[in-house]
Design an enzyme around this catalytic site. Structure first.
Site, PDB file in Angstrom:
ATOM      1  CB  CYS A   1       5.815  -7.005   5.953  1.00 50.27           C
ATOM      2  SG  CYS A   1       6.158  -5.812   4.857  1.00 50.27           S
TER       3      CYS A   1
ATOM      4  CG  HIS B   1      10.523  -4.469   5.958  1.00 51.29           C
ATOM      5  ND1 HIS B   1      11.254  -4.639   4.574  1.00 51.29           N
ATOM      6  CD2 HIS B   1       9.136  -4.415   5.541  1.00 51.29           C
ATOM      7  CE1 HIS B   1      10.364  -4.696   3.656  1.00 51.29           C
ATOM      8  NE2 HIS B   1       9.009  -4.753   4.323  1.00 51.29           N
TER       9      HIS B   1
END
Length: 341
Positions: free
Chosen positions: A131, A243
């Site tokens: 990711c 994130h």
């Protein structure tokens, strides 16, 4: 033409997001099958706004007749079942790390290296990157095309959803425990995550880096350019979804902040929000539920020649996992399966 699609790990956080994303993007599926472990078989998961799917047992599922399978159930499950799916004629798009560095398996972020999807036929498997890598290469690609990146230094601020539903539950439980003065217990993370940050994601390696940091280095090289040097510090932070990354790059050619901003603004999948004022940037909280990779705080790095700094955020469950996998499937259908039919 419609396709039969299976989602492996359909009861997990990313699996559910895959089902949502398939429905939202009107993927040309005539049938969608939800697969999970035997203990989850018989439960129901949502597909679209008004549909539910009954979960089937992965261990007894016959992949023959299934065109595409999106895997998000961990490396050990992918190791066992992705080759079974592939042998049955189903293209497996795997979200785990198991096949990423296999030279016969393409590692794909469609905005960056969609052409590499053509190599899927060697194993009938396509890998989805980590990711944190996915959002990074989307941000790096237009700059690499413009001025050729030599070196990247990246510090990540990774949300607990990167560790799945259990990680999100632990942040919630610990936070509540602190407020009511209950004991705080760690089960998913090595240290307390509530009101804390942990510079440790995945296992430590012999050189002192963690496997998460090694993944970023290796995957950026495979996806973007093997000549790029990259060092990462990956940190878990008490954020549920999204994130963030502080990125420092060095390019071969001079690159102004203005030229970098313009190149990023024109690149698919990237949104630049860069105003030098209060709230003139994007945080993980604002990117949750969004498809784009957001870039802010673009500026020169005065400490090196041809240096640039920027801030990058994205929803790790979407672009970092589910959305990227579905985009790979869309690329596969558009450029290969439709032509083969």
């Amino acid at each position: 033409m419609g396709y039969k699609v299976a989602v492996v790990g359909a009861t997990g956080a990313v699996g559910r997001e895959m089902l949502t994303t398939l429905a939202e993007r009107d993927f040309p599926a005539t049938e969608v099958v939800a697969l999970a472990s035997e203990k989850s078989a018989g439960t129901e998961v949502s597909y679209g706004e008004d549909k539910t799917l009954k979960v089937q047992n992965l261990a007894t599922y016959d992949f023959k007749g299934t065109d595409i399978a999106l895997f998000s159930a961990g490396g050990s499950v992918s190791e066992k079942y992705a080759p079974i799916a592939a042998a049955a004629g189903c293209v497996a798009i795997d979200n785990s790390s198991h096949f990423r560095m296999d030279p016969d398996v393409p590692l794909i972020v469609p905005e960056v290296n969609a052409g590499a999807v053509a190599k899927y036929g060697k194993r009938n498997i396509i890998a989805n990157p980590n990711c944190s890598t996915a959002q990074l290469v989307v941000a790096l690609k237009p700059l690499h095309d413009l001025a050729k990146i030599k070196r990247v230094v990246v510090s990540t601020y990774q949300s607990v959803s990167g560790a799945g539903k259990e990680g999100m539950d632990e942040l919630f439980t610990q936070t509540r425990a602190i407020y009511v003065n209950d004991p705080v217990e760690n089960t998913q993370f090595t240290k307390q995550i509530a009101f804390n940050v942990i510079p440790h994601i995945d296992k430590f390696m012999d050189d002192g880096a963690t496997k998460e940091e090694w993944k970023m280095t290796s995957e950026v090289k495979k996806i973007l350019d093997p000549a790029i040097e990259l060092v990462a510090m990956c940190v878990r932070v008490p954020v549920f979804i999204g994130h963030a990354e502080a990125v420092f790059i060095e390019t071969e050619k001079p690159l102004s902040a203005e030229d970098a901003r313009e190149a990023m603004q024109d690149f698919p999948g990237l949104v630049v929000v860069d105003h030098r004022e209060d709230e003139g940037y994007v945080t993980p909280h604002e990117c949750a539920g969004e498809d784009a990779v957001y870039v802010s705080r673009i500026r020169k790095d005065p400490t090196i020649k041809n240096g640039l700094v920027f801030w990058c955020v994205s929803d790790n469950l979407r672009k970092g996992a589910a959305l990227n996998a579905v985009q790979i499937a869309e690329t596969l259908v558009r450029e290969h399966l439709e032509k083969a039919a």
